[in-house]
Write an enzyme that holds these catalytic residues in place. Structure first.
Site, PDB file in Angstrom:
ATOM      1  N   SER A   1      60.876  51.201   4.306  1.00  0.00           N
ATOM      2  CA  SER A   1      60.283  51.313   2.969  1.00  0.00           C
ATOM      3  C   SER A   1      61.023  50.363   2.038  1.00  0.00           C
ATOM      4  O   SER A   1      62.154  49.943   2.338  1.00  0.00           O
ATOM      5  CB  SER A   1      60.478  52.756   2.478  1.00  0.00           C
ATOM      6  OG  SER A   1      60.158  52.867   1.104  1.00  0.00           O
TER       7      SER A   1
ATOM      8  N   TYR B   1      65.208  60.779   1.732  1.00  0.00           N
ATOM      9  CA  TYR B   1      64.283  59.708   2.136  1.00  0.00           C
ATOM     10  C   TYR B   1      64.991  58.354   2.101  1.00  0.00           C
ATOM     11  O   TYR B   1      64.906  57.557   3.041  1.00  0.00           O
ATOM     12  CB  TYR B   1      63.091  59.723   1.176  1.00  0.00           C
ATOM     13  CG  TYR B   1      61.960  58.796   1.530  1.00  0.00           C
ATOM     14  CD1 TYR B   1      60.928  59.213   2.363  1.00  0.00           C
ATOM     15  CD2 TYR B   1      61.898  57.506   1.011  1.00  0.00           C
ATOM     16  CE1 TYR B   1      59.860  58.373   2.676  1.00  0.00           C
ATOM     17  CE2 TYR B   1      60.848  56.651   1.318  1.00  0.00           C
ATOM     18  CZ  TYR B   1      59.822  57.096   2.145  1.00  0.00           C
ATOM     19  OH  TYR B   1      58.779  56.259   2.449  1.00  0.00           O
TER      20      TYR B   1
HETATM   21  P1  NAD Z   1      50.938  60.074   5.513  1.00  0.00           P
HETATM   22  O1  NAD Z   1      51.381  61.397   5.000  1.00  0.00           O
HETATM   23  O2  NAD Z   1      49.552  59.589   5.255  1.00  0.00           O
HETATM   24  O3  NAD Z   1      51.157  60.005   7.094  1.00  0.00           O
HETATM   25  C1  NAD Z   1      52.283  60.544   7.716  1.00  0.00           C
HETATM   26  C2  NAD Z   1      51.979  60.740   9.173  1.00  0.00           C
HETATM   27  O4  NAD Z   1      53.133  61.313   9.798  1.00  0.00           O
HETATM   28  C3  NAD Z   1      50.827  61.718   9.416  1.00  0.00           C
HETATM   29  O5  NAD Z   1      50.091  61.302  10.547  1.00  0.00           O
HETATM   30  C4  NAD Z   1      51.564  63.022   9.716  1.00  0.00           C
HETATM   31  O6  NAD Z   1      50.811  63.947  10.495  1.00  0.00           O
HETATM   32  C5  NAD Z   1      52.756  62.484  10.472  1.00  0.00           C
HETATM   33  N1  NAD Z   1      53.864  63.413  10.542  1.00  0.00           N
HETATM   34  C6  NAD Z   1      54.529  64.032   9.535  1.00  0.00           C
HETATM   35  N2  NAD Z   1      55.475  64.846  10.037  1.00  0.00           N
HETATM   36  C7  NAD Z   1      55.419  64.717  11.383  1.00  0.00           C
HETATM   37  C8  NAD Z   1      56.122  65.308  12.450  1.00  0.00           C
HETATM   38  N3  NAD Z   1      57.117  66.199  12.256  1.00  0.00           N
HETATM   39  N4  NAD Z   1      55.792  64.975  13.712  1.00  0.00           N
HETATM   40  C9  NAD Z   1      54.778  64.094  13.956  1.00  0.00           C
HETATM   41  N5  NAD Z   1      54.071  63.509  12.980  1.00  0.00           N
HETATM   42  C10 NAD Z   1      54.392  63.824  11.710  1.00  0.00           C
HETATM   43  O7  NAD Z   1      52.020  59.056   4.967  1.00  0.00           O
HETATM   44  P2  NAD Z   1      52.103  57.470   4.930  1.00  0.00           P
HETATM   45  O8  NAD Z   1      52.238  57.088   3.522  1.00  0.00           O
HETATM   46  O9  NAD Z   1      51.070  56.831   5.759  1.00  0.00           O
HETATM   47  O10 NAD Z   1      53.537  57.273   5.587  1.00  0.00           O
HETATM   48  C11 NAD Z   1      53.733  56.661   6.847  1.00  0.00           C
HETATM   49  C12 NAD Z   1      55.126  56.042   6.863  1.00  0.00           C
HETATM   50  O11 NAD Z   1      55.176  55.008   5.897  1.00  0.00           O
HETATM   51  C13 NAD Z   1      56.241  57.022   6.514  1.00  0.00           C
HETATM   52  O12 NAD Z   1      57.365  56.777   7.334  1.00  0.00           O
HETATM   53  C14 NAD Z   1      56.551  56.680   5.068  1.00  0.00           C
HETATM   54  O13 NAD Z   1      57.864  56.992   4.716  1.00  0.00           O
HETATM   55  C15 NAD Z   1      56.321  55.186   5.081  1.00  0.00           C
HETATM   56  N6  NAD Z   1      56.094  54.585   3.764  1.00  0.00           N
HETATM   57  C16 NAD Z   1      55.051  54.984   2.994  1.00  0.00           C
HETATM   58  C17 NAD Z   1      54.861  54.382   1.750  1.00  0.00           C
HETATM   59  C18 NAD Z   1      53.716  54.736   0.853  1.00  0.00           C
HETATM   60  O14 NAD Z   1      53.694  54.282  -0.285  1.00  0.00           O
HETATM   61  N7  NAD Z   1      52.743  55.507   1.288  1.00  0.00           N
HETATM   62  C19 NAD Z   1      55.760  53.410   1.306  1.00  0.00           C
HETATM   63  C20 NAD Z   1      56.816  53.044   2.123  1.00  0.00           C
HETATM   64  C21 NAD Z   1      56.986  53.636   3.353  1.00  0.00           C
END
Ligand code: NAD
Length: 266
Positions: free
Chosen positions: A148, A161
């Protein structure tokens, strides 16, 4: 890799947390390039089965699902062994599953700290240690860790985080060095704000707390951090992951590549 329009044909990509958001965007990009897919993450069983069917039909690839809870090492080990047996191994590993919790450190629930470190950091240690023997045997592999902008800089109230995402970049660099003389690469992608359920919850919480519309809260969120004032999309992140899987990215090793509308340039 061939130069056809399906350069990843015959490869298997496991994307953790791919039932939603960025992980699903990565799965679509890799499936579009011909990779067989293993999805993982939580969600309604019927919806996940429908998603498997949709992706398989759209891309003409095998699409499997494993529901391992990424906070549980034994379940991760079982999933990695299952992929080995069922699909002949993981060629492309995208460590993407992640959760968030927002609170000042003195109020931060210990259970949330433990869960975030387990899912956002330790799960990648476990998937990588399990996948390494078969990647080494094939002398080919692509490991992409979804960190991130918060893996590069901090913000208040996200101690678990930010610790996990900084740690994930350390893990990425170490694995990149340990595999530097092989055909295996390990890199991190550092997104800025992407409008997924994970961020929508933060927008909704902010809107409720400050009595604002969801749209105003989203604009504020962007305005504080992301100079472009645009959300990054899962499709754009998928395209970056695809590049990291290409032959051209053979010597991209140990990077923490931000795609963040200028967030960390400030
Ligand atoms: P999201 O909530 O849409 O997706 C998260 C996914 O992880 C889902 O499929 C969920 O079911 C799965 N998940 C959560 N806990 C789990 C567990 N214990 N076991 C298995 N699967 C699990 O979120 P997102 O925004 O798509 O995030 C995806 C990644 O991107 C994360 O690592 C997040 O930190 C990172 N990220 C997101 C952003 C943003 O702005 N959305 C920015 C930087 C980094």
């Amino acid at each position: 890799m061939s130069t056809s329009n399906q350069p990843l044909k015959g490869k298997t990509a496991l994307i953790t947390g791919s039932t939603s958001g960025i992980g699903l965007g990565m799965a679509r990009a890799l499936g579009g390039a011909g990779a067989n897919l293993v999805l993982n993450g939580f969600g309604d069983a019927t919806a996940i089965a429908a998603l498997q069917k949709e992706l398989a039909a759209q891309f003409g690839v095998r699409v499997q699902y494993h529901g391992a809870d990424m906070s549980k090492p034994a379940e991760i080990e079982a999933m990695m062994a299952w992929v080995e047996k069922e699909m002949g191994g993981t060629d492309i590993l995208v460590n993407n599953a992640g959760i968030q919790h927002v609170a000042p450190i003195e109020e931060f629930p210990v259970a949330k700290w433990d869960a975030i470190i387990a899912i956002n950091l330790s799960s990648s240690f476990h998937t990588i240690r399990c996948v390494m023997p078969s990647m080494r045997a094939k002398n080919w592999g692509r490991i992409i860790n979804v960190s991130s902008a918060h893996g590069l800089v901090a913000s208040p109230q996200k101690v678990a985080y930010i610790s996990a995402k900084h740690g994930l970049i350390g893990l990425t660099k170490t694995v990149a060095l340990e595999t530097a003389r092989t055909g295996i690469t390990c890199n991190a992608i550092c997104p800025g704000w992407v409008l997924t359920p994970l961020v929508q919850k933060q927008i909704d919480d902010r809107a409720a707390k400050e009595g604002k519309s969801s749209r105003d809260a989203a604009e504020e969120l962007l305005g504080e951090k992301q100079p472009s004032l645009q959300f990054v999309t899962p499709e754009e992140l998928g395209a970056l992951a695809l590049f990291m899987c290409s032959d051209a990215a053979r010597e991209v090793r140990g990077v923490a590549w931000n795609m963040d509308g200028g967030w960390v340039a400030q």
